[in-house]
Design a protein around this motif. Structure first.
Motif, PDB file in Angstrom:
ATOM      1  N   GLN A   1       0.886  -1.193  -0.037  1.00  0.00           N
ATOM      2  CA  GLN A   1      -0.095   0.013  -0.081  1.00  0.00           C
ATOM      3  C   GLN A   1       0.881   1.205   0.040  1.00  0.00           C
ATOM      4  N   ASP A   2       2.109   1.370   0.540  1.00  0.00           N
ATOM      5  CA  ASP A   2       2.830   2.398   0.472  1.00  0.00           C
ATOM      6  C   ASP A   2       3.689   2.542  -0.686  1.00  0.00           C
ATOM      7  N   GLY A   3       3.361   1.767  -1.569  1.00  0.00           N
ATOM      8  CA  GLY A   3       4.372   1.678  -2.813  1.00  0.00           C
ATOM      9  C   GLY A   3       5.728   1.114  -2.997  1.00  0.00           C
ATOM     10  N   SER A   4       5.774   0.372  -1.711  1.00  0.00           N
ATOM     11  CA  SER A   4       7.135  -0.613  -1.731  1.00  0.00           C
ATOM     12  C   SER A   4       6.681  -1.841  -2.549  1.00  0.00           C
ATOM     13  N   SER A   5       7.865  -2.272  -3.229  1.00  0.00           N
ATOM     14  CA  SER A   5       7.730  -3.508  -4.278  1.00  0.00           C
ATOM     15  C   SER A   5       8.421  -4.527  -3.329  1.00  0.00           C
ATOM     16  N   TYR A   6       7.773  -5.892  -3.558  1.00  0.00           N
ATOM     17  CA  TYR A   6       8.299  -7.065  -2.963  1.00  0.00           C
ATOM     18  C   TYR A   6       8.069  -8.286  -3.823  1.00  0.00           C
ATOM     19  N   THR A   7       9.338  -9.155  -3.563  1.00  0.00           N
ATOM     20  CA  THR A   7       9.238 -10.408  -4.329  1.00  0.00           C
ATOM     21  C   THR A   7       9.486 -11.488  -3.208  1.00  0.00           C
TER      22      THR A   7
ATOM     23  N   LEU B   1      12.187  -6.698  -0.174  1.00  0.00           N
ATOM     24  CA  LEU B   1      11.349  -5.722  -0.196  1.00  0.00           C
ATOM     25  C   LEU B   1      12.214  -4.378  -0.696  1.00  0.00           C
ATOM     26  N   ASP B   2      11.790  -3.938  -1.450  1.00  0.00           N
ATOM     27  CA  ASP B   2      12.300  -2.519  -2.084  1.00  0.00           C
ATOM     28  C   ASP B   2      11.353  -1.111  -1.656  1.00  0.00           C
ATOM     29  N   ARG B   3      11.932  -0.553  -0.583  1.00  0.00           N
ATOM     30  CA  ARG B   3      11.271   0.411   0.107  1.00  0.00           C
ATOM     31  C   ARG B   3      11.226   1.558  -0.959  1.00  0.00           C
TER      32      ARG B   3
ATOM     33  N   VAL C   1      15.837   1.929   0.212  1.00  0.00           N
ATOM     34  CA  VAL C   1      16.414   0.886   0.945  1.00  0.00           C
ATOM     35  C   VAL C   1      15.740  -0.649   0.588  1.00  0.00           C
ATOM     36  N   GLN C   2      16.752  -1.489   0.320  1.00  0.00           N
ATOM     37  CA  GLN C   2      16.290  -2.828   0.153  1.00  0.00           C
ATOM     38  C   GLN C   2      16.407  -3.789   1.447  1.00  0.00           C
ATOM     39  N   PHE C   3      15.298  -4.345   1.703  1.00  0.00           N
ATOM     40  CA  PHE C   3      15.302  -5.202   2.778  1.00  0.00           C
ATOM     41  C   PHE C   3      15.095  -6.729   2.562  1.00  0.00           C
ATOM     42  N   GLN C   4      16.012  -7.414   3.011  1.00  0.00           N
ATOM     43  CA  GLN C   4      15.771  -9.136   2.650  1.00  0.00           C
ATOM     44  C   GLN C   4      15.577  -9.762   4.007  1.00  0.00           C
ATOM     45  N   ALA C   5      14.876 -11.008   3.665  1.00  0.00           N
ATOM     46  CA  ALA C   5      14.845 -11.790   4.793  1.00  0.00           C
ATOM     47  C   ALA C   5      14.789 -13.302   4.329  1.00  0.00           C
ATOM     48  N   ASP C   6      15.687 -14.084   4.970  1.00  0.00           N
ATOM     49  CA  ASP C   6      15.634 -15.678   4.441  1.00  0.00           C
ATOM     50  C   ASP C   6      15.510 -16.556   5.471  1.00  0.00           C
ATOM     51  N   ALA C   7      14.696 -17.667   5.297  1.00  0.00           N
ATOM     52  CA  ALA C   7      14.550 -18.725   6.215  1.00  0.00           C
ATOM     53  C   ALA C   7      14.443 -19.961   5.435  1.00  0.00           C
ATOM     54  N   ALA C   8      15.110 -20.999   6.462  1.00  0.00           N
ATOM     55  CA  ALA C   8      15.142 -22.506   5.703  1.00  0.00           C
ATOM     56  C   ALA C   8      13.521 -22.870   5.644  1.00  0.00           C
ATOM     57  N   GLN C   9      12.841 -22.757   6.327  1.00  0.00           N
ATOM     58  CA  GLN C   9      11.402 -23.111   6.375  1.00  0.00           C
ATOM     59  C   GLN C   9      10.486 -21.906   6.644  1.00  0.00           C
TER      60      GLN C   9
END
Length: 217
Positions: free
Chosen positions: A75-81, A106-108, A112-120
């Motif tokens: 909603q704030d215009g940030s794009s995510y994948t 997440l590209d704010r 600023v680009q934010f990334q989160a990684d999880a095995a599961q």
């Protein structure tokens, strides 16, 4: 009598053949219907964003999608994948999707680009939630890194809630260790529970003068 028996056997055989022919159509159709249900659930969870896959495997117990990737706009215009090595859903519960080696980028709007990684991870497409029971590693392009444990991200509310240990390392050397976290992505507000903040140096301290004084002693 023999003619009647033969006619009866012929009718039974004809009914059996019709049933076999119907099953040849209905069984694949049933698989397609389950696949369609899963696809709709996944697409709905992307907020009508772009969705791509490499391969789909259907078994009586589950549907597995290789290399799923979907993206959209918040909603704030940030794009995510959001991407994963595989996504798997039980045929009896297609709204709960298990993600293996999941990643969120997440590209704010502020660049600023934010990334989160999880095995599961798990995606609940009905409640619009992404759940990570284990550890998720996070980082952004400003130099922040950290780990979150037992986290839930609510796409509708754009709120990340972490109920387990949190460790945040800022680029300036500041470290935050907490028992929990609530992050409001739309307002960019971090709220830590029972946190301990370690600064690289005392604010206002002249490091060079302090070092010089120690040397003179």
């Amino acid at each position: 009598m023999a003619g009647a028996a033969t006619h009866s056997q012929f009718q039974r055989l004809e009914r059996r053949n019709r049933m076999v022919a119907a099953l040849r159509i209905l069984v694949p159709l049933g698989g397609l219907l389950v696949l369609a249900a899963l696809s709709i659930q996944i697409i709905l969870s992307t907020f009508t964003g772009r969705f791509g896959i490499e391969r789909i495997t259907i078994s009586p117990e589950a549907i597995t999608v290789d290399a799923p990737e979907y993206s959209g706009i918040l909603q704030d215009g940030s794009s995510y994948t959001v991407s994963a090595d595989t996504a798997r859903a039980s045929t009896t519960r297609t709204d709960i999707i298990d993600l293996n080696n999941a990643s969120l980028v997440l590209d704010r709007q502020d660049g600023v680009q934010f990334q989160a990684d999880a095995a599961q991870a798990q995606l609940d497409s009905t409640e619009q939630l992404v759940m990570v029971e284990g550890v998720a590693e996070i980082a952004d392009t400003r130099g922040m890194t950290g780990t979150l444990t037992n986290s839930v991200f609510d796409w509708d509310a754009q709120v990340l809630t972490t109920k387990g240990p949190v460790v945040i390392n800022q680029a300036d050397g500041t470290t935050i260790v907490a028992e929990g976290l609530v992050y409001d992505a739309s307002a960019v507000i971090w709220t830590f529970t029972n946190s301990v903040v370690t600064l690289p140096s005392t604010p206002g301290e002249d490091v060079s003068s302090s070092s010089s004084g120690d040397t003179d002693q």
